[in-house]
Structures are given as C-alpha cells and as structure tokens.
Design a protein around this motif. Structure first.
Motif, PDB file in Angstrom:
ATOM      1  N   ASP A  89       0.857  -1.189   0.000  1.00  0.00           N
ATOM      2  CA  ASP A  89       0.000   0.000   0.000  1.00  0.00           C
ATOM      3  C   ASP A  89       0.890   1.235   0.000  1.00  0.00           C
ATOM      4  OD1 ASP A  89       0.865   0.372   2.689  1.00  0.00           O
ATOM      5  OD2 ASP A  89      -0.865  -0.713   3.466  1.00  0.00           O
ATOM      6  N   ASP A  90       0.284   2.414   0.074  1.00  0.00           N
ATOM      7  CA  ASP A  90       1.069   3.650  -0.003  1.00  0.00           C
ATOM      8  C   ASP A  90       2.054   3.782   1.158  1.00  0.00           C
ATOM      9  OD1 ASP A  90      -0.111   4.379  -2.369  1.00  0.00           O
ATOM     10  OD2 ASP A  90      -1.612   5.668  -1.433  1.00  0.00           O
ATOM     11  N   GLU A  91       1.676   3.294   2.322  1.00  0.00           N
ATOM     12  CA  GLU A  91       2.553   3.399   3.485  1.00  0.00           C
ATOM     13  C   GLU A  91       3.636   2.323   3.513  1.00  0.00           C
ATOM     14  OE1 GLU A  91       0.166   3.481   6.999  1.00  0.00           O
ATOM     15  OE2 GLU A  91      -1.083   5.103   6.235  1.00  0.00           O
ATOM     16  N   HIS A  92       3.326   1.156   2.973  1.00  0.00           N
ATOM     17  CA  HIS A  92       4.265   0.027   2.953  1.00  0.00           C
ATOM     18  C   HIS A  92       4.307  -0.563   1.541  1.00  0.00           C
ATOM     19  CE1 HIS A  92       2.785   0.326   7.133  1.00  0.00           C
ATOM     20  NE2 HIS A  92       4.063   0.163   7.407  1.00  0.00           N
ATOM     21  N   PRO A  93       4.961   0.148   0.615  1.00  0.00           N
ATOM     22  CA  PRO A  93       4.992  -0.331  -0.774  1.00  0.00           C
ATOM     23  C   PRO A  93       5.834  -1.600  -0.933  1.00  0.00           C
ATOM     24  CG  PRO A  93       6.354   1.619  -0.539  1.00  0.00           C
ATOM     25  CD  PRO A  93       5.688   1.399   0.789  1.00  0.00           C
ATOM     26  N   ILE A  94       5.372  -2.456  -1.811  1.00  0.00           N
ATOM     27  CA  ILE A  94       6.104  -3.679  -2.161  1.00  0.00           C
ATOM     28  C   ILE A  94       6.169  -3.728  -3.681  1.00  0.00           C
ATOM     29  CG2 ILE A  94       6.132  -6.200  -2.076  1.00  0.00           C
ATOM     30  CD1 ILE A  94       4.373  -5.965   0.476  1.00  0.00           C
ATOM     31  N   ALA A  95       7.380  -3.594  -4.219  1.00  0.00           N
ATOM     32  CA  ALA A  95       7.562  -3.610  -5.670  1.00  0.00           C
ATOM     33  C   ALA A  95       7.346  -5.015  -6.215  1.00  0.00           C
ATOM     34  CB  ALA A  95       8.956  -3.113  -6.026  1.00  0.00           C
ATOM     35  N   SER A  96       6.546  -5.105  -7.264  1.00  0.00           N
ATOM     36  CA  SER A  96       6.281  -6.385  -7.908  1.00  0.00           C
ATOM     37  C   SER A  96       6.140  -6.146  -9.408  1.00  0.00           C
ATOM     38  CB  SER A  96       4.995  -7.005  -7.357  1.00  0.00           C
ATOM     39  OG  SER A  96       4.685  -8.191  -8.049  1.00  0.00           O
ATOM     40  N   CYS A 110       8.454 -10.940 -10.180  1.00  0.00           N
ATOM     41  CA  CYS A 110       9.780 -10.388  -9.890  1.00  0.00           C
ATOM     42  C   CYS A 110       9.657  -9.343  -8.788  1.00  0.00           C
ATOM     43  CB  CYS A 110      10.372  -9.737 -11.138  1.00  0.00           C
ATOM     44  SG  CYS A 110      10.341 -10.787 -12.600  1.00  0.00           S
ATOM     45  N   GLY A 111      10.558  -9.399  -7.833  1.00  0.00           N
ATOM     46  CA  GLY A 111      10.565  -8.434  -6.736  1.00  0.00           C
ATOM     47  C   GLY A 111      11.701  -7.432  -6.826  1.00  0.00           C
ATOM     48  N   SER A 112      12.533  -7.571  -7.861  1.00  0.00           N
ATOM     49  CA  SER A 112      13.661  -6.649  -8.024  1.00  0.00           C
ATOM     50  C   SER A 112      13.887  -6.413  -9.514  1.00  0.00           C
ATOM     51  CB  SER A 112      14.930  -7.232  -7.401  1.00  0.00           C
ATOM     52  OG  SER A 112      15.379  -8.348  -8.157  1.00  0.00           O
ATOM     53  N   LEU A 113      14.654  -5.376  -9.811  1.00  0.00           N
ATOM     54  CA  LEU A 113      14.980  -5.086 -11.213  1.00  0.00           C
ATOM     55  C   LEU A 113      15.864  -6.175 -11.812  1.00  0.00           C
ATOM     56  CD1 LEU A 113      15.526  -1.227 -10.969  1.00  0.00           C
ATOM     57  CD2 LEU A 113      13.587  -2.437 -12.000  1.00  0.00           C
ATOM     58  N   ALA A 114      16.717  -6.789 -11.000  1.00  0.00           N
ATOM     59  CA  ALA A 114      17.568  -7.877 -11.494  1.00  0.00           C
ATOM     60  C   ALA A 114      16.710  -9.085 -11.890  1.00  0.00           C
ATOM     61  CB  ALA A 114      18.586  -8.272 -10.430  1.00  0.00           C
ATOM     62  N   GLU A 115      15.714  -9.420 -11.080  1.00  0.00           N
ATOM     63  CA  GLU A 115      14.804 -10.522 -11.416  1.00  0.00           C
ATOM     64  C   GLU A 115      13.994 -10.182 -12.664  1.00  0.00           C
ATOM     65  OE1 GLU A 115      12.407 -11.164  -7.964  1.00  0.00           O
ATOM     66  OE2 GLU A 115      14.024 -12.105  -6.830  1.00  0.00           O
ATOM     67  N   PHE A 116      13.569  -8.915 -12.771  1.00  0.00           N
ATOM     68  CA  PHE A 116      12.826  -8.462 -13.936  1.00  0.00           C
ATOM     69  C   PHE A 116      13.661  -8.632 -15.203  1.00  0.00           C
ATOM     70  CE2 PHE A 116      11.274  -4.478 -16.325  1.00  0.00           C
ATOM     71  CZ  PHE A 116      10.251  -5.153 -16.964  1.00  0.00           C
ATOM     72  N   GLU A 117      14.923  -8.217 -15.155  1.00  0.00           N
ATOM     73  CA  GLU A 117      15.802  -8.353 -16.319  1.00  0.00           C
ATOM     74  C   GLU A 117      16.011  -9.827 -16.675  1.00  0.00           C
ATOM     75  OE1 GLU A 117      20.173  -6.923 -17.981  1.00  0.00           O
ATOM     76  OE2 GLU A 117      19.341  -5.963 -16.198  1.00  0.00           O
ATOM     77  N   ALA A 144       8.851   3.339  -4.887  1.00  0.00           N
ATOM     78  CA  ALA A 144       9.987   4.265  -4.820  1.00  0.00           C
ATOM     79  C   ALA A 144      10.364   4.743  -6.217  1.00  0.00           C
ATOM     80  CB  ALA A 144      11.183   3.576  -4.164  1.00  0.00           C
ATOM     81  N   ASP A 145      10.672   6.030  -6.321  1.00  0.00           N
ATOM     82  CA  ASP A 145      11.068   6.622  -7.601  1.00  0.00           C
ATOM     83  C   ASP A 145      12.292   5.924  -8.195  1.00  0.00           C
ATOM     84  OD1 ASP A 145       8.993   8.447  -7.521  1.00  0.00           O
ATOM     85  OD2 ASP A 145      10.212  10.010  -6.570  1.00  0.00           O
ATOM     86  N   GLU A 146      13.215   5.472  -7.333  1.00  0.00           N
ATOM     87  CA  GLU A 146      14.420   4.796  -7.821  1.00  0.00           C
ATOM     88  C   GLU A 146      14.055   3.500  -8.546  1.00  0.00           C
ATOM     89  OE1 GLU A 146      14.124   5.449  -4.299  1.00  0.00           O
ATOM     90  OE2 GLU A 146      14.891   7.455  -4.696  1.00  0.00           O
TER      91      GLU A 146
END
Length: 174
Positions: A89-96, A110-117, A144-146
C-alpha cells in the motif's frame, strides 16, 4: 421452455415479497459475472515462475489489483507482457513486476529489477513486449522513484521491443 427467475418473481408477487425477489435476481445477475468478458472469467492459479494450468481457454492473469471494492484481475492479452505494481500500500509499498508468456502459459513474479531483467531475457530476441496497466491511476503508485526509474533502462538492456502504447484494463464498474 420455463424461466425459473420469472416464475420465482411471479411467486414472489403472489406472496407480496416482490422487492425481495427482485433484489435476489439483481444480486444473482451481478454474481453471475455479467461483465465485459461476456462469460466465464477464470483466474489461473499458479506459483511464481511455473507454468499455469493446461487449460488453453483459461485467462492468464498477470496480477489482481484493487479497484476500491474488490481485486480485479489484469489479464495477459498479448504474447508477452509485464505489469509493474505496488503489491503493498502507499505506506508500505512492495515492488512487484509480473512478466507473462502467453504461449507458455507462464507468469514470472519479480521483486527486483535484477529478477525483472532475468525474466525479460527469457523472451526471444526481436519479440515485442507490452506494458499492461490499469485505468485511472498506475498500478505502480506508491513505489519508490528509484525503482520506477530503473524500469526503462532494464527494458532497454534486453533485445526486445517495447510496444509504444500500454494495454489498459478498465477497472471502473467491475
């Protein structure tokens, strides 16, 4: 030919409870799935990175997103597709990031950019991948913007083409 719903309404009218029966009919129509998919919409249950059920008519789902009332599946409608979303959620984001392979009936979470690649590298060179998205606001809202800034460079490092327009799944009224 008999119509069970009409006979039920007729019986309800005789008993004086037509409103209860009309509400029951309305709710049954809503529950029956009278939606834009015009029929059955089967969400495929699958483990991350494993092939989905062998039923070729089952809908392959990248992920389900909240429309404010319930979770709505975002179906893979192209040969290859991906969805960037905030699984928290907005307070506890989880990238997927979900990467889908329609011919293989497979979704890789994928939970990371490395897994995505790594998942993108499984797509044959020269193929086109489509970004899938939801209407009104991005499914990635709150991440996160990063992380978000790393999506396009990750896509550019692999030998596939990204379709110029995203595939939008409308969640309004569902």
């Amino acid at each position: 030919m008999t119509f069970p719903l009409l006979s039920r309404i007729h019986r309800g009218a005789r008993r004086g409870s037509i409103w209860v029966d009309l509400i029951a009919v309305f709710l049954s129509l809503l529950i029956a799935g009278c939606g834009p998919s015009s029929g059955t919409e089967a969400a495929v249950s699958q483990s991350p990175g494993t092939p989905a059920a062998a039923d070729p008519s089952a809908v392959l789902v990248l992920a389900a997103v909240d429309n404010g009332f319930h979770r709505v599946p975002i179906a893979l409608t192209t040969d290859y597709g991906f969805l960037v979303m905030n699984a928290g959620d907005d307070e506890h984001p989880i990238a997927s990031v979900s990467v889908g392979f329609r011919s293989q009936r497979r979704i890789i979470q994928c939970g990371s950019l490395a897994e995505f690649e790594a998942a993108l590298r499984k797509i044959p060179a020269g193929s086109t991948i489509h970004r899938h998205e939801r209407c009104l606001m991005p499914a990635s809202r709150g991440l996160a913007d990063e992380f978000l800034a790393g999506i396009d460079p990750t896509l550019s490092r692999v030998s596939i083409t990204v379709a110029p327009e995203p595939v939008i799944t409308c969640l309004c009224g569902r």
